[in-house]
Write an enzyme that holds these catalytic residues in place. Structure first.
Site, mmCIF file in Angstrom:
data_model
loop_
_atom_site.group_PDB
_atom_site.id
_atom_site.type_symbol
_atom_site.label_atom_id
_atom_site.label_comp_id
_atom_site.label_asym_id
_atom_site.label_seq_id
_atom_site.Cartn_x
_atom_site.Cartn_y
_atom_site.Cartn_z
ATOM 1 N N SER A 123 -32.569 35.950 -7.574
ATOM 2 C CA SER A 123 -32.971 35.220 -6.369
ATOM 3 C C SER A 123 -34.450 35.420 -6.074
ATOM 4 O O SER A 123 -34.979 34.750 -5.192
ATOM 5 C CB SER A 123 -32.112 35.640 -5.173
ATOM 6 O OG SER A 123 -32.054 37.025 -5.071
ATOM 7 N N HIS A 144 -29.360 29.674 -9.889
ATOM 8 C CA HIS A 144 -29.265 30.516 -8.687
ATOM 9 C C HIS A 144 -28.114 30.052 -7.789
ATOM 10 O O HIS A 144 -28.219 29.038 -7.108
ATOM 11 C CB HIS A 144 -30.604 30.459 -7.928
ATOM 12 C CG HIS A 144 -30.668 31.367 -6.744
ATOM 13 N ND1 HIS A 144 -31.380 31.074 -5.605
ATOM 14 C CD2 HIS A 144 -30.098 32.581 -6.518
ATOM 15 C CE1 HIS A 144 -31.248 32.055 -4.737
ATOM 16 N NE2 HIS A 144 -30.470 32.974 -5.261
ATOM 17 N N GLU A 156 -29.405 26.365 -7.302
ATOM 18 C CA GLU A 156 -30.791 26.000 -7.598
ATOM 19 C C GLU A 156 -30.980 26.156 -9.106
ATOM 20 O O GLU A 156 -30.828 27.264 -9.643
ATOM 21 C CB GLU A 156 -31.764 26.917 -6.847
ATOM 22 C CG GLU A 156 -31.793 26.663 -5.345
ATOM 23 C CD GLU A 156 -32.740 27.603 -4.588
ATOM 24 O OE1 GLU A 156 -33.252 27.190 -3.544
ATOM 25 O OE2 GLU A 156 -32.959 28.750 -5.044
HETATM 26 P P1 NAI Z 1 -24.277 43.913 -7.714
HETATM 27 O O1 NAI Z 1 -25.028 45.179 -7.587
HETATM 28 O O2 NAI Z 1 -23.090 43.655 -6.850
HETATM 29 O O3 NAI Z 1 -23.802 43.751 -9.248
HETATM 30 C C1 NAI Z 1 -24.626 43.980 -10.354
HETATM 31 C C2 NAI Z 1 -23.746 44.375 -11.525
HETATM 32 O O4 NAI Z 1 -24.546 44.380 -12.696
HETATM 33 C C3 NAI Z 1 -23.153 45.777 -11.385
HETATM 34 O O5 NAI Z 1 -21.759 45.703 -11.577
HETATM 35 C C4 NAI Z 1 -23.845 46.585 -12.480
HETATM 36 O O6 NAI Z 1 -22.997 47.560 -13.060
HETATM 37 C C5 NAI Z 1 -24.186 45.514 -13.491
HETATM 38 N N1 NAI Z 1 -25.341 45.837 -14.331
HETATM 39 C C6 NAI Z 1 -26.509 46.400 -13.967
HETATM 40 N N2 NAI Z 1 -27.333 46.493 -15.027
HETATM 41 C C7 NAI Z 1 -26.678 45.973 -16.093
HETATM 42 C C8 NAI Z 1 -27.017 45.768 -17.462
HETATM 43 N N3 NAI Z 1 -28.196 46.123 -17.940
HETATM 44 N N4 NAI Z 1 -26.099 45.180 -18.248
HETATM 45 C C9 NAI Z 1 -24.898 44.816 -17.788
HETATM 46 N N5 NAI Z 1 -24.527 44.990 -16.487
HETATM 47 C C10 NAI Z 1 -25.404 45.556 -15.659
HETATM 48 O O7 NAI Z 1 -25.365 42.760 -7.558
HETATM 49 P P2 NAI Z 1 -25.164 41.252 -7.040
HETATM 50 O O8 NAI Z 1 -25.296 41.198 -5.580
HETATM 51 O O9 NAI Z 1 -23.958 40.673 -7.683
HETATM 52 O O10 NAI Z 1 -26.493 40.567 -7.636
HETATM 53 C C11 NAI Z 1 -26.669 40.340 -8.996
HETATM 54 C C12 NAI Z 1 -27.831 39.372 -9.208
HETATM 55 O O11 NAI Z 1 -27.603 38.184 -8.469
HETATM 56 C C13 NAI Z 1 -29.202 39.892 -8.787
HETATM 57 O O12 NAI Z 1 -30.155 39.376 -9.676
HETATM 58 C C14 NAI Z 1 -29.391 39.266 -7.407
HETATM 59 O O13 NAI Z 1 -30.737 39.082 -7.057
HETATM 60 C C15 NAI Z 1 -28.713 37.913 -7.613
HETATM 61 N N6 NAI Z 1 -28.216 37.269 -6.389
HETATM 62 C C16 NAI Z 1 -27.569 37.995 -5.436
HETATM 63 C C17 NAI Z 1 -27.080 37.362 -4.293
HETATM 64 C C18 NAI Z 1 -26.361 38.130 -3.243
HETATM 65 O O14 NAI Z 1 -26.187 37.603 -2.139
HETATM 66 N N7 NAI Z 1 -25.892 39.337 -3.521
HETATM 67 C C19 NAI Z 1 -27.264 35.912 -4.085
HETATM 68 C C20 NAI Z 1 -27.888 35.239 -5.191
HETATM 69 C C21 NAI Z 1 -28.377 35.918 -6.272
#
Ligand code: NAI
Length: 505
Positions: A123, A144, A156
């Site tokens: 994001s 996105h 997006e």
């Molecule tokens: P989260 O922290 O809930 O989940 C991330 C997951 O990725 C975790 O389960 C972690 O173990 C895993 N992970 C971390 N590094 C890794 C790697 N190298 N290889 C494989 N798995 C790995 O995060 P969330 O909230 O789901 O966000 C994920 C992405 O989505 C980020 O880039 C964030 O900016 C984007 N995003 C988040 C939104 C939100 O409202 N939370 C909305 C839109 C985009």
């Protein structure tokens, strides 16, 4: 460009809130989906979570049993990243860290076939920068989604400098085939939504800081007059002040400290205090058990009003006239400058000048300014402000008139552009600037704000309906009042105005 065939394998990396939601969306659209997370067991756990949720929806009759079983049959956890080699589209939703994501994409590039599309759900990171170290940056694109991905319609589709047009078109068509509302955005800080939405929070924070009204009143106006689902304080309490403040700071820095994105000290103070909103039990509001929620300030009046004089064309206030007509008020119409007179009071829509300034410049006494409403025909609350020296009788008569037609009045300290008008003018300004800079089309910007953050109307369509000239005037008056470039009207507004064009022809 056609969408990916539903037999194409989709890999989702990161089984957190976003990755799990995206995997569910792709599986429901019929794709075989492989979900991978580097935390052992996390992918299987996320799939079990989806199973529980969908099973509950089947029990409550909201989902057909065969749709549930088809979706679950499509979802497979992957134990190792090597299992993703046969994917046609990989969507990354891991931790928001540029280097970690870059390393992952480089690894994927060596693993997946040469025509596999690499997408990031980031994001805030630049797609151009994420793709920079790839041998084939043209296959990298932003995809996105918004949280929760199965519910929010917007995607997006973010184009980096090297993204191939056929790749972004395929991703756009695929998101549409998945039942989403995709928009194209150029990779720029905040893309569309996280950039254009900044003034929604920023203007309320400023109004609060300047003592124009309290949180409940400003929230009440954005909801009941502006038609937004939530006001800025209740919404930032829900998002979390740490998250919202961090996004504002990152957009502010990314635009080289453009004052339009300046973060707020009162929000920083909440973050410093650990008052992060609902999740910490306290933000602008108190969420502890038994805490009373403050209500918007509403003025009462016992004045009696029977006759309204309408002078000239009321412009955006016209639906108010239709509403007055339904309430047995005697209406006298005559020429003039778009004013309503009731008893001693003179009512006009704000043009961004202070009421006190307008009293002097336009030689109008007892002038009472009205804030913007999404629809004056149905609004249940309106903000009003007036200059010092306005008679109490005039204020009472204005309040009584609006109460008579079912509109609660909230008083605002004399301040340029009041609350809803100022917020909408700044949203439209940011949207116009994004269009000017080629971030997205007017249609996609408006669609993004409605589908991504539930705005009741796209900011550019809203500017069209108020009048681009009126919006530009409000901004120019705000800029003159504050002496700050923050309120400078976008060249795009002035251009549309000069060319006599609306945003949506
Ligand atoms: P989260 O922290 O809930 O989940 C991330 C997951 O990725 C975790 O389960 C972690 O173990 C895993 N992970 C971390 N590094 C890794 C790697 N190298 N290889 C494989 N798995 C790995 O995060 P969330 O909230 O789901 O966000 C994920 C992405 O989505 C980020 O880039 C964030 O900016 C984007 N995003 C988040 C939104 C939100 O409202 N939370 C909305 C839109 C985009």
């Amino acid at each position: 460009m056609p969408a990916l065939n539903s037999t194409a394998i989709v890999a989702v990396i990161g089984a957190g809130a976003m990755g799990a939601g995206i995997a569910q969306v792709a599986a429901q659209a019929g794709h075989p989906v492989k979900l991978y997370d580097n935390r052992p067991g996390a992918a299987a756990q996320a799939i079990a979570g989806i199973d529980r949720q969908l099973a509950r929806r089947v029990e409550s009759g909201k989902l057909a049993a065969n749709a549930y079983s088809a979706c679950m049959a499509n979802l497979q956890p992957a134990d190792a990243i090597a299992e993703l080699a046969d994917a046609s589209l990989v969507i990354e939703a891991i931790v928001e860290n540029l280097q970690v994501k870059r390393d992952l994409f480089r690894q994927l590039e060596s693993l997946c076939s040469s025509d596999c599309i690499l997408a990031s759900n980031t994001s805030s990171l630049s797609i151009t920068s994420l793709a920079a170290e790839l041998a084939h940056p043209e296959r990298m694109v932003g995809m996105h989604f918004f949280n929760p991905a199965p519910i929010m319609a917007l995607v997006e589709v973010v184009c980096g400098l090297a993204s191939d047009a056929s790749v972004t078109a395929t991703v756009h068509a695929t998101a549409r085939a998945w039942g989403k509302k995709p928009v194209f955005a150029r990779s720029t800080p905040g893309f569309i939504v996280n950039r254009v939405a900044r003034p929604f929070y920023a203007e309320s924070l400023r109004l609060l800081q300047e003592g124009v009204a309290d949180c409940a009143t400003l929230d009440g106006l954005l909801r009941e007059a502006g038609g937004f689902r939530m006001g800025a304080f209740e919404l930032t309490d829900l998002i979390g002040h740490d998250v919202n403040y961090a996004v504002t700071c990152s957009v502010f820095d990314a635009y080289y400290q453009d004052m339009r994105f300046q973060p707020s000290l009162i929000q920083k103070e909440l973050v410093d205090a650990g008052h992060l909103g609902r999740k910490s039990g306290r933000g602008f509001y108190d969420y502890s058990e038994g805490a009373e929620r403050p209500q918007a300030t509403t003025l009462n009046s016992s004045a009696s009003v029977e006759t309204v004089i309408v002078e000239g064309d009321l412009g955006p206030l016209a639906p108010l006239l239709a509403r007055l007509r339904q309430h047995d008020l005697a209406i006298i119409q005559r020429d003039g400058q778009g004013l309503l007179r009731v008893g001693d009071a003179v009512l006009a829509m704000s043009d961004g000048r202070l009421a006190s300034q307008r009293v002097r410049e336009d030689a109008l006494s007892n002038l009472i300014l009205l804030d913007l409403a999404l629809d004056y025909g149905s609004a249940t609350r309106l903000g009003l402000s007036w200059a010092a020296g306005t008679s109490q009788l005039a204020i009472d008569q204005a309040v009584a008139l609006l109460a008579r037609i079912g509109i609660a009045v909230s008083p605002l300290r004399d301040s340029p552009g009041l609350c809803v008008l100022r917020t909408v003018a700044m949203l439209a300004n940011e949207a116009a600037d994004a269009q000017l800079q080629g971030v997205a089309s007017a249609a996609d910007i408006d669609l993004a704000m409605c589908a991504g953050v539930n705005y009741p109307r796209g900011p550019l369509a809203w500017a069209d309906s108020i009048g681009i000239g009126a919006v530009t005037r409000v901004l120019a008056n705000l800029q003159a009042s504050y002496g700050e470039e923050r309120y400078r009207p976008s060249l795009q507004l002035r251009r549309q105005l000069a060319e006599g064009k609306t945003f949506h022809e």
